[in-house]
Write an enzyme that holds these catalytic residues in place. Structure first.
Site, mmCIF file in Angstrom:
data_model
loop_
_atom_site.group_PDB
_atom_site.id
_atom_site.type_symbol
_atom_site.label_atom_id
_atom_site.label_comp_id
_atom_site.label_asym_id
_atom_site.label_seq_id
_atom_site.Cartn_x
_atom_site.Cartn_y
_atom_site.Cartn_z
ATOM 1 C CE LYS A 178 -4.031 -2.060 2.286
ATOM 2 N NZ LYS A 178 -5.055 -1.827 3.344
ATOM 3 C CE1 TYR B 175 -9.534 -2.647 0.273
ATOM 4 C CE2 TYR B 175 -8.611 -0.837 -1.014
ATOM 5 C CZ TYR B 175 -8.446 -1.910 -0.146
ATOM 6 O OH TYR B 175 -7.190 -2.248 0.302
ATOM 7 C CG ASN C 35 -3.620 -2.080 6.820
ATOM 8 O OD1 ASN C 35 -3.525 -1.698 5.664
ATOM 9 N ND2 ASN C 35 -4.565 -2.917 7.216
ATOM 10 C CG HIS D 27 -5.686 -6.173 0.219
ATOM 11 N ND1 HIS D 27 -6.845 -6.223 0.955
ATOM 12 C CD2 HIS D 27 -5.845 -7.068 -0.793
ATOM 13 C CE1 HIS D 27 -7.672 -7.114 0.391
ATOM 14 N NE2 HIS D 27 -7.085 -7.629 -0.662
ATOM 15 C CD GLU E 174 -9.107 -9.341 -3.007
ATOM 16 O OE1 GLU E 174 -9.949 -8.987 -2.169
ATOM 17 O OE2 GLU E 174 -7.949 -9.678 -2.700
HETATM 18 P P1 CMP Z 1 -7.651 -4.226 3.590
HETATM 19 O O1 CMP Z 1 -7.257 -5.638 3.874
HETATM 20 O O2 CMP Z 1 -6.989 -3.573 2.442
HETATM 21 O O3 CMP Z 1 -9.217 -4.171 3.367
HETATM 22 C C1 CMP Z 1 -10.031 -3.096 3.781
HETATM 23 C C2 CMP Z 1 -9.240 -2.006 4.416
HETATM 24 O O4 CMP Z 1 -9.982 -1.035 5.075
HETATM 25 C C3 CMP Z 1 -8.357 -2.597 5.483
HETATM 26 O O5 CMP Z 1 -7.328 -3.352 4.897
HETATM 27 C C4 CMP Z 1 -7.938 -1.374 6.262
HETATM 28 O O6 CMP Z 1 -6.746 -0.804 5.779
HETATM 29 C C5 CMP Z 1 -9.095 -0.429 5.990
HETATM 30 N N1 CMP Z 1 -9.789 -0.182 7.234
HETATM 31 C C6 CMP Z 1 -10.403 -1.088 8.010
HETATM 32 N N2 CMP Z 1 -10.928 -0.486 9.086
HETATM 33 C C7 CMP Z 1 -10.625 0.829 8.984
HETATM 34 C C8 CMP Z 1 -10.877 1.954 9.787
HETATM 35 N N3 CMP Z 1 -11.560 1.860 10.927
HETATM 36 N N4 CMP Z 1 -10.414 3.149 9.361
HETATM 37 C C9 CMP Z 1 -9.722 3.249 8.191
HETATM 38 N N5 CMP Z 1 -9.452 2.210 7.393
HETATM 39 C C10 CMP Z 1 -9.899 1.008 7.792
#
Ligand code: CMP
Length: 139
Positions: free
Chosen positions: A10, A50, A113, A116, A127
């Site tokens: 990311k 998403y 984070n 993904h 995906e």
């Molecule tokens: P990902 O696995 O990419 O799939 C959905 C994403 O939403 C997740 O990782 C997080 O990075 C993001 N996400 C989930 N919860 C929150 C939150 N409370 N605030 C912001 N981003 C979020």
């Protein structure tokens, strides 16, 4: 069984020059990078990818974040690749991620984070198709 899973490095990670360190974690776990490209996500791609989260309060923020810097989309292959990749990534929230995982070492927050990974065989297949043509995947 040998599986394929889909991964995204990311924006928070590409921005901090962590691509190689993250790829090393995948490879050290026995996952093979069978497809890889660095892209800048369009709004259409980010919203489409998403779409399942479109009703969540963080959706707008998530889409903007994924467009904010380049990302590296990859297909990872190996024995139990989906579960193995999730293990290497660690929990979504870095505060809950286990020692040695990508998110424990690199993630900044639940949104930023670093990676993904697909959560199940069906989503992995969807995906992968969303970002890669068959001929771009070289096992
Ligand atoms: P990902 O696995 O990419 O799939 C959905 C994403 O939403 C997740 O990782 C997080 O990075 C993001 N996400 C989930 N919860 C929150 C939150 N409370 N605030 C912001 N981003 C979020």
């Amino acid at each position: 069984a040998i599986e394929r899973t889909f991964s995204i490095i990311k924006p928070d990670a590409t921005k901090r020059n962590l691509t190689g360190k993250i790829v090393a974690k995948f490879e050290d776990a026995g996952l093979r990078i069978v497809a890889s490209k660095r892209i800048r996500m369009s709004k259409e791609q980010a919203e489409g990818f998403y779409a399942v989260h479109s009703e969540r309060p963080f959706f707008g923020e998530l889409v903007e974040f994924m467009m904010s810097e380049p990302v590296v989309v990859q297909v990872l292959e190996g024995e139990n690749a989906i579960a193995k990749n999730r293990e290497v990534m660690g929990a979504t929230n870095p505060a809950e991620a286990a020692e040695g995982t990508i998110r424990k070492e690199f993630a900044l927050s639940i949104g930023e984070n670093s990676v993904h990974g697909s959560d199940a065989p069906e989503t992995a297949a969807e995906e992968i198709k969303f970002f890669f043509a068959d001929e771009e995947i070289v096992g």
